[in-house]
Scaffold this active site. Structure first.
Site, mmCIF file in Angstrom:
data_model
loop_
_atom_site.group_PDB
_atom_site.id
_atom_site.type_symbol
_atom_site.label_atom_id
_atom_site.label_comp_id
_atom_site.label_asym_id
_atom_site.label_seq_id
_atom_site.Cartn_x
_atom_site.Cartn_y
_atom_site.Cartn_z
ATOM 1 N N GLY A 212 -9.120 63.379 -0.130
ATOM 2 C CA GLY A 212 -9.119 64.754 -0.620
ATOM 3 C C GLY A 212 -7.792 65.160 -1.220
ATOM 4 O O GLY A 212 -6.728 64.729 -0.758
ATOM 5 N N ASN B 73 -6.544 58.784 6.574
ATOM 6 C CA ASN B 73 -7.043 57.729 7.451
ATOM 7 C C ASN B 73 -7.735 56.587 6.700
ATOM 8 O O ASN B 73 -7.438 55.418 6.915
ATOM 9 C CB ASN B 73 -8.027 58.336 8.456
ATOM 10 C CG ASN B 73 -7.428 58.438 9.843
ATOM 11 O OD1 ASN B 73 -6.821 57.490 10.317
ATOM 12 N ND2 ASN B 73 -7.581 59.577 10.476
ATOM 13 N N THR C 166 -2.762 64.252 4.028
ATOM 14 C CA THR C 166 -4.052 64.843 4.375
ATOM 15 C C THR C 166 -3.836 66.241 4.927
ATOM 16 O O THR C 166 -2.973 66.441 5.785
ATOM 17 C CB THR C 166 -4.857 64.006 5.400
ATOM 18 O OG1 THR C 166 -6.016 64.731 5.800
ATOM 19 C CG2 THR C 166 -4.039 63.671 6.632
ATOM 20 N N ILE C 167 -4.603 67.188 4.440
ATOM 21 C CA ILE C 167 -4.502 68.545 4.981
ATOM 22 C C ILE C 167 -5.044 68.576 6.406
ATOM 23 O O ILE C 167 -4.704 69.473 7.178
ATOM 24 C CB ILE C 167 -5.248 69.578 4.114
ATOM 25 C CG1 ILE C 167 -6.756 69.323 4.089
ATOM 26 C CG2 ILE C 167 -4.683 69.614 2.697
ATOM 27 C CD1 ILE C 167 -7.561 70.461 3.463
ATOM 28 N N ASP C 168 -5.867 67.583 6.778
ATOM 29 C CA ASP C 168 -6.462 67.560 8.120
ATOM 30 C C ASP C 168 -5.425 67.298 9.212
ATOM 31 O O ASP C 168 -5.677 67.589 10.385
ATOM 32 C CB ASP C 168 -7.554 66.493 8.203
ATOM 33 C CG ASP C 168 -8.754 66.838 7.336
ATOM 34 O OD1 ASP C 168 -9.139 68.015 7.311
ATOM 35 O OD2 ASP C 168 -9.293 65.935 6.685
ATOM 36 N N MET D 113 -11.942 73.982 7.036
ATOM 37 C CA MET D 113 -12.166 72.541 7.079
ATOM 38 C C MET D 113 -11.657 71.934 8.386
ATOM 39 O O MET D 113 -10.732 72.444 9.003
ATOM 40 C CB MET D 113 -11.477 71.862 5.894
ATOM 41 C CG MET D 113 -12.217 72.012 4.584
ATOM 42 S SD MET D 113 -11.364 71.110 3.252
ATOM 43 C CE MET D 113 -12.551 71.342 1.917
ATOM 44 N N ARG E 37 -13.257 68.201 10.485
ATOM 45 C CA ARG E 37 -14.444 67.540 11.033
ATOM 46 C C ARG E 37 -14.302 67.302 12.539
ATOM 47 O O ARG E 37 -15.137 67.731 13.325
ATOM 48 C CB ARG E 37 -14.660 66.203 10.315
ATOM 49 C CG ARG E 37 -15.865 65.405 10.786
ATOM 50 C CD ARG E 37 -15.984 64.118 9.988
ATOM 51 N NE ARG E 37 -16.031 64.401 8.564
ATOM 52 C CZ ARG E 37 -17.131 64.741 7.899
ATOM 53 N NH1 ARG E 37 -18.275 64.833 8.537
ATOM 54 N NH2 ARG E 37 -17.082 64.991 6.600
ATOM 55 N N GLU F 137 -15.468 73.751 10.543
ATOM 56 C CA GLU F 137 -16.748 73.275 10.019
ATOM 57 C C GLU F 137 -17.350 72.204 10.927
ATOM 58 O O GLU F 137 -18.547 71.960 10.903
ATOM 59 C CB GLU F 137 -16.549 72.693 8.617
ATOM 60 C CG GLU F 137 -15.660 71.450 8.597
ATOM 61 C CD GLU F 137 -15.438 70.868 7.217
ATOM 62 O OE1 GLU F 137 -15.948 71.452 6.237
ATOM 63 O OE2 GLU F 137 -14.751 69.830 7.112
ATOM 64 N N ARG G 68 -7.505 73.414 -0.019
ATOM 65 C CA ARG G 68 -6.945 72.072 -0.193
ATOM 66 C C ARG G 68 -5.753 72.031 -1.142
ATOM 67 O O ARG G 68 -4.793 71.310 -0.901
ATOM 68 C CB ARG G 68 -8.014 71.106 -0.725
ATOM 69 C CG ARG G 68 -9.117 70.834 0.254
ATOM 70 C CD ARG G 68 -9.857 69.564 -0.030
ATOM 71 N NE ARG G 68 -10.466 69.505 -1.350
ATOM 72 C CZ ARG G 68 -11.488 68.728 -1.667
ATOM 73 N NH1 ARG G 68 -12.019 67.948 -0.743
ATOM 74 N NH2 ARG G 68 -11.977 68.707 -2.879
#
Length: 419
Positions: A16, A117, A145-147, A193, A195, A250, A307
């Protein structure tokens, strides 16, 4: 001993997009040139595009210091991205032979991949194949990664800017919710966002301050989501507030492991890495709240806006992304392979951090989640430890270069046609 002449570097972006990924690209490019490499190639759409022979000589597109500054301020993946999963080496040796054939043809010494990842899985497999075949090409990962879910690094470039945008946006949503009086009350559910990791959703707490109470509740995917407890919480809040704002990830799931988004959405899309597309969590919860509480509801999905919002980028994030890109190139130049650059936090106040390299085999396919003790006891908010962790990462601003009132991004006629 005669020192081997430096040849070329190739860099790609995967996963992303973010507000900071191109700053890392700028760091790789600048450091490669400064260290004497002849050419820096850019893969178009990552390793997937590389296998199709799609790449460019970045010196044709980055021609000045101004271009570097524009690139650092340009959101999304300048080179184009992909979500391509390399098979295991024993499953399809032909794919690896094809990739290495291209790398040999381009006289590549160093391969830098900017991503999260899944991208580190690519670095792991390519570096392993290089060892098996005796190739001296070095493969180094550059985190993005923004995650914020990569293992062994304190945080990832892209997260700070996304957290800053999320905190700012939620604060504005809360301010907006105050403007209209309602007789039956209203509930606004903001979907963020995330997961399996709640780093982004937790950042909604940044809205809280002297001038704002922040969101009324925050639900992260690290803990099972209890619908009955959720409705009870909403009803309790509505007794004292005309407007309630709740943030949810989400990826929140019920105790049996089912995504809440799946409860109201039978359509599924699964990507190459087996990830289900998650959307509709807030929308479904609003339907339930409306039925159970009889109040007005509104679902807001920050979606892709969170993002790559470069107009709200963190200066710390952009600078660190540039430094991490340079560190990845430096590591490859000095002989490292099968490694990823990580950020090591040295102190919170004043905030200080440095970089080092870690074995990518200990990072790829792992996932770092929010610690349980950074979430309150009943799972409805983050703790002060979380805020102390994230606040330094959102500091400072990087003003966009404005033209006619709109940010200018790096763009070259003809280059985008390749994307």
């Amino acid at each position: 001993m005669v020192q081997k002449k430096k040849r070329n570097v190739i860099v790609g972006q995967s996963g992303g997009p973010t507000a900071a990924i191109n700053s890392s690209l700028a760091g790789v490019y600048r450091t490669a040139i400064d260290r004497g490499y002849q050419k820096v190639y850019g893969m178009i759409h990552g390793v997937q595009g590389l296998m199709e022979g799609r790449y460019v000589d970045l010196s044709d597109h980055i021609q000045s210091g101004l271009d570097i500054e524009l690139l650092k301020r340009t959101p999304s993946a300048y080179l184009g991205s992909c979500r391509y999963k390399l098979p295991e080496i024993f499953e399809s040796k032909e794919i690896y032979e094809k990739i290495f054939e291209i790398l040999v043809k381009l006289e590549i010494d160093c391969f830098i991949y900017i991503g999260g990842n899944d991208s580190m899985d690519t670095i792991k497999k390519l570096s392993d194949y290089a060892i098996i075949t005796g190739s001296d090409i070095r493969f180094v990962g550059c985190p993005k990664t923004i995650d914020n879910d990569l293992a062994l690094t304190d945080h990832t470039p892209g997260y700070g800017s996304a957290a800053k945008y999320i905190g700012t946006s939620v604060k504005e949503i809360i301010r907006d919710s105050w403007s209209l009086e309602t007789t039956s009350g209203q509930v606004i559910i903001v979907e963020v966002m995330g997961r399996n990791a709640g780093w982004l959703t937790g950042a909604t707490a940044l809205a809280k301050g002297e001038d704002c109470d922040g969101p009324d509740a925050i639900y992260l995917p690290e803990l099972p989501f209890d619908m009955d407890a959720f409705i009870k919480k909403i009803k309790s809040l509505l007794k004292n507030k005309a407007s309630v704002v709740v943030a949810v990830s989400e990826g929140i799931r019920t105790k049996d492991g089912k995504y809440v988004s799946e409860l109201g959405n039978s359509i599924e899309y699964v990507d190459a890495f087996g990830h289900k597309q998650l959307t509709g969590t807030a929308r479904y919860l609003c339907e339930v709240v409306s039925q159970e509480c009889g109040c007005k509801t509104r679902a807001i999905e920050l979606s892709t806006l969170q993002r790559a919002a470069s107009h709200c980028a963190s200066r710390v994030d952009i600078l660190e992304a540039y430094e991490v890109g340079g560190a990845a190139m430096k590591a490859a130049d000095e002989g490292d392979s099968g490694k990823m650059v990580v950020i090591e936090r040295l102190s919170d106040d004043p905030y200080q951090a440095g970089t080092e390299v870690k074995d990518v085999h200990k990072i790829a396919n792992d996932e770092r989640t929010v610690p349980r003790d950074w979430i309150n006891k009943d799972g409805t908010y983050v703790t002060n430890e979380f805020i102390t962790y994230v606040r330094p990462l959102i500091q400072g601003d990087v003003g966009p270069i404005m033209v006619d009132g709109i940010p200018r991004h790096l763009y070259r006629p003809g280059f985008q046609d390749l994307l």
